[in-house]
Scaffold this motif. Structure first.
Motif, mmCIF file in Angstrom:
data_model
loop_
_atom_site.group_PDB
_atom_site.id
_atom_site.type_symbol
_atom_site.label_atom_id
_atom_site.label_comp_id
_atom_site.label_asym_id
_atom_site.label_seq_id
_atom_site.Cartn_x
_atom_site.Cartn_y
_atom_site.Cartn_z
ATOM 1 N N ALA A 466 -6.948 -0.827 -4.658
ATOM 2 C CA ALA A 466 -6.195 0.018 -3.741
ATOM 3 C C ALA A 466 -7.154 0.716 -2.792
ATOM 4 O O ALA A 466 -8.247 1.133 -3.183
ATOM 5 C CB ALA A 466 -5.392 1.042 -4.525
ATOM 6 N N GLY A 467 -6.734 0.835 -1.535
ATOM 7 C CA GLY A 467 -7.594 1.422 -0.524
ATOM 8 C C GLY A 467 -8.435 0.403 0.216
ATOM 9 O O GLY A 467 -9.138 0.747 1.170
ATOM 10 N N THR A 511 -3.646 -1.260 4.616
ATOM 11 C CA THR A 511 -4.447 -0.668 3.547
ATOM 12 C C THR A 511 -3.542 0.071 2.573
ATOM 13 O O THR A 511 -3.215 1.246 2.790
ATOM 14 C CB THR A 511 -5.500 0.296 4.120
ATOM 15 O OG1 THR A 511 -6.273 -0.367 5.122
ATOM 16 C CG2 THR A 511 -6.426 0.803 3.018
ATOM 17 N N THR A 513 -2.608 2.374 -0.382
ATOM 18 C CA THR A 513 -3.379 3.467 -0.965
ATOM 19 C C THR A 513 -3.065 3.713 -2.429
ATOM 20 O O THR A 513 -3.625 4.620 -3.028
ATOM 21 C CB THR A 513 -3.133 4.767 -0.172
ATOM 22 O OG1 THR A 513 -1.730 5.046 -0.177
ATOM 23 C CG2 THR A 513 -3.622 4.623 1.255
ATOM 24 N N THR A 514 -2.150 2.934 -2.985
ATOM 25 C CA THR A 514 -1.817 3.096 -4.396
ATOM 26 C C THR A 514 -1.919 1.751 -5.095
ATOM 27 O O THR A 514 -1.723 0.693 -4.477
ATOM 28 C CB THR A 514 -0.390 3.651 -4.578
ATOM 29 O OG1 THR A 514 0.541 2.767 -3.948
ATOM 30 C CG2 THR A 514 -0.265 5.035 -3.968
ATOM 31 N N PRO A 544 -8.130 1.844 -7.688
ATOM 32 C CA PRO A 544 -9.224 2.001 -6.710
ATOM 33 C C PRO A 544 -10.572 1.714 -7.349
ATOM 34 O O PRO A 544 -10.812 2.007 -8.532
ATOM 35 C CB PRO A 544 -9.099 3.467 -6.277
ATOM 36 C CG PRO A 544 -7.677 3.841 -6.569
ATOM 37 C CD PRO A 544 -7.295 3.061 -7.786
ATOM 38 N N VAL A 568 -9.969 4.737 -2.062
ATOM 39 C CA VAL A 568 -8.885 5.502 -1.440
ATOM 40 C C VAL A 568 -9.361 6.878 -0.989
ATOM 41 O O VAL A 568 -8.559 7.760 -0.682
ATOM 42 C CB VAL A 568 -7.668 5.644 -2.391
ATOM 43 C CG1 VAL A 568 -7.061 4.289 -2.671
ATOM 44 C CG2 VAL A 568 -8.039 6.368 -3.671
ATOM 45 N N SER A 601 -13.009 9.479 2.767
ATOM 46 C CA SER A 601 -13.033 8.073 3.182
ATOM 47 C C SER A 601 -14.022 7.796 4.308
ATOM 48 O O SER A 601 -14.452 6.661 4.490
ATOM 49 C CB SER A 601 -11.628 7.629 3.606
ATOM 50 O OG SER A 601 -11.136 8.455 4.646
#
Length: 651
Positions: A466-467, A511, A513-514, A544, A568, A601
């Protein structure tokens, strides 16, 4: 189910036959998350809190070979007050499902008749009860392949475990669940320890639970309608389910034009046992309609590649040189009505109290129709849906009179071709001035625009952290009308991507994020803003991963710690437990006030300056956007941005 209906089913079920008695043709009509008002297949999702990210079930077209000749058929059980028999084992499954839901969901109030109505439409109660003694279908019931050709594109979600297809999904079982939906709603209705979508008891309980989650209180009209529309978001489907519920509850079948059901069945029997030939125009209309078999339903479609029900009827009779109204309501209001006993091939049958469906009579108790979103043009029994009445587009045209089957029909005498008025009025001459008024030119009929083809979506492999930015390619299959794409990730706002040239592919970067399963929904758009059906691309992301790490004594206890920024943008501190060992449990460290952003980030470099009595507390240093930031580490593991920062870095 009437005796006529059972007789027609026996005639209409050769090996590999397609059911079309209901109004779901497959979940091919899937409403995707974030697009609750945009029909792809006609299926709407219940509230996200109830069902999660996947849409509901489909149904309709089934590959269902008949059982072997020596397979015993279960007896039909007719509930009190009902003249529509249900196979005994199916009735038992529906009643037990309703009883279990009454205990687990007393607020729902679902009854067996509601579940039975869905089962009738989705598979004809598993093809009339073709199941073993445990309720499992003798042969699999599978919907069409959801590959974007006439249906929504739903890539494989079960590795072919349930539907046998490792590329695309297919709806499965007597209640026609999409595999991913079955994963969410799977139930063990017969207590054998197995949750099988091909088992009547399991599927009935799962379908009932789904309906309860979608509609809430099903004892109210609003709740019941909401639940049915969640199963398939189609008004025609809602009407059909409601009519079957009324039948199974023993109430009046909602057919105002034929309130005497026995009389209606007698009229259909009379038509069935009389041999009539179509008119010349009717023969042409039938030929056109039959040539469209297998083409997809499209709401508002006038062909040549897709049709809705009234579009098929209108275009078929247009091919025969006769213009009829465009909608079913207009047809019912303005065309010549005939008794059902006088049906001849080519006549139109109107269905449901609101005149919301039309089909063309073929003879021998069958009609050809464009049934519903997600389905294809098919042939079904005449009374597959509640009949409102019959219409004749060419009432003045003759046909061979009805005669008993046992009496040979006399040969028709040749008739002269009837004179038809010219389509364009002739030029007119004024009686006194002699001025000639040219004849008006006929308005050309525009050629129907074929539907845009659903795009193909390709992306990276599953389980990227993730991310991590993921690139997806959206392809138009060479349809040069496609100039851009609209895409939605999960429940986010839709975005657009422009094709570099008409019909070209576009690449988008997304992207997530989870971690978990994500749904990317994509449609092609043309210059007029028309959209294709949706392609639903699902993929998963892993937890992540570490993006930047640094070690140093940030806690001031003399042991080096591990500091990690993940994909993330989170910063985690893992306290040291030895010279080169760290705690498995990290502490999330927030950015302090005055920071240039809310997460980490943008950090491209990360270092730790160990503190001392002379130098002061430990310091975490980051490099972001060409600027260096220094953060003092506090004993409570919070950070404080130094007042004299940021500093410009050296070139």
């Amino acid at each position: 189910m009437s005796n006529l209906r059972r007789a027609l089913h026996r005639r209409l079920l050769p090996a590999g036959a397609r059911f079309g008695t209901g109004l779901i043709a497959v979940a091919a009509v899937v409403l995707v998350p974030g697009a609750a008002s945009d029909l792809v297949s006609g299926v709407a999702s219940p509230p996200a809190s109830a069902v999660g990210p996947q849409a509901a079930d489909g149904g309709g077209t089934r590959v269902l070979p008949p059982p072997a000749a020596d397979t015993p058929q279960p007896p039909a059980a007719t509930p009190a007050g009902d003249n529509s028999p249900v196979p005994a084992i199916a009735l038992d499954a529906y009643r037990k499902a309703a009883a279990k839901l009454k205990a687990s969901r007393p607020d729902c109030g679902i009854d067996w008749a509601t579940i039975a109505a869905i089962g009738q439409i989705e598979s004809g109660h598993a093809a009339g009860g073709q199941v073993d003694t445990h309720g499992t279908t003798l042969t699999p019931i599978l919907g069409p392949v959801l590959d974007g050709h006439g249906y929504a594109a739903v890539p494989d979600t079960d590795h072919g475990r349930l539907d046998g297809n490792t590329t695309w999904d297919r709806a499965v079982g007597p209640m026609q669940f999409i595999p991913s939906t079955w994963t969410r709603w799977a139930a063990d209705g017969n207590g054998d320890g197995v949750k099988d979508p091909g088992n009547l008891y399991d599927a009935a309980l799962a379908a009932g639970a789904y309906l309860c989650a979608a509609g809430g209180d099903l004892t109210t009209d609003q709740g019941l309608d909401t639940a049915i529309l969640a199963y398939n978001h189609s008004t025609a489907y809602l009407n059909s389910v409601r009519s079957w519920i009324d039948r199974y509850r023993g109430g009046a079948t909602p057919t105002p034009a034929a309130t005497d059901t026995a009389a209606q069945q007698a009229a259909l029997q009379q038509a069935l046992h009389a041999e009539r030939k179509p008119s010349a125009a009717g023969q042409q209309a039938l030929a056109y309609a039959l040539a469209q078999l297998g083409k997809p339903y499209l709401w508002g479609g006038n062909g040549p590649n897709a049709f809705d029900c009234s579009g098929l009827a209108q275009q078929a009779w247009k091919a025969a040189g006769i213009t009829i109204p465009r909608t079913t309501q207009q047809e019912w209001a303005g065309m010549r009505r005939i008794p059902l006993s006088q049906l001849r091939p080519g006549d139109l049958l109107i269905y449901f109290p609101q005149a919301t469906h039309v089909a063309m009579y073929l003879g021998n108790g069958k009609v050809v129709q464009a049934p519903r979103p997600g389905a294809v043009i098919d042939i079904v029994a005449t009374d597959a849906n509640p009949i409102l009445g019959a219409l004749r587009p060419d009432p003045a045209a003759g046909s061979t009179p009805a005669v008993p089957r046992s009496t040979p029909a006399p040969k028709a005498k040749p008739k002269p071709t009837p004179h038809r008025a010219p389509a364009t009025p002739p030029a007119a001459t004024h009686p006194t001035t002699g001025t000639v008024t040219p004849a008006p030119k006929p308005t050309p009929t525009p050629t129907p625009t074929p539907a845009l083809r659903a795009p193909t979506v390709t992306g990276p492999a599953d389980d990227q952290p993730a991310g991590t930015a993921a690139r997806f390619t959206l392809t138009a299959h060479g349809d040069t009308r496609t100039i851009r794409y609209r895409y939605t990730l999960d429940n986010a706002a839709p975005q657009t991507a422009t094709a570099p040239r008409p019909g070209g592919s576009a690449t988008v970067t997304i992207t997530p994020t989870t971690a978990g399963r994500h749904t990317l929904t994509v449609r092609a758009l043309d210059a007029a803003g028309r959209t294709s059906t949706a392609t639903v691309h699902t993929f998963t992301t892993a937890a992540p991963a570490a993006r930047l790490t640094a070690t140093g004594d940030l806690t001031g206890d003399g042991l080096p710690d591990r500091i990690e920024i993940n994909t993330v943008g989170e910063l985690h501190l893992y306290p040291g437990t030895g010279p080169n060992t760290y705690s498995a449990k990290g502490t999330l460290v927030a950015r302090p006030e005055g920071s240039p952003s809310t997460d980490w980030s943008g950090v491209t470099q990360l270092t730790v300056e160990t503190g001392s009595a002379e130098s002061g507390p430990p310091i975490l240093t980051t490099l972001e956007g060409g600027l260096r930031y220094r953060f003092l580490a506090n004993p409570d593991l919070t950070l404080t941005l130094q007042a004299n920062q940021p500093e410009t870095t050296s070139p």
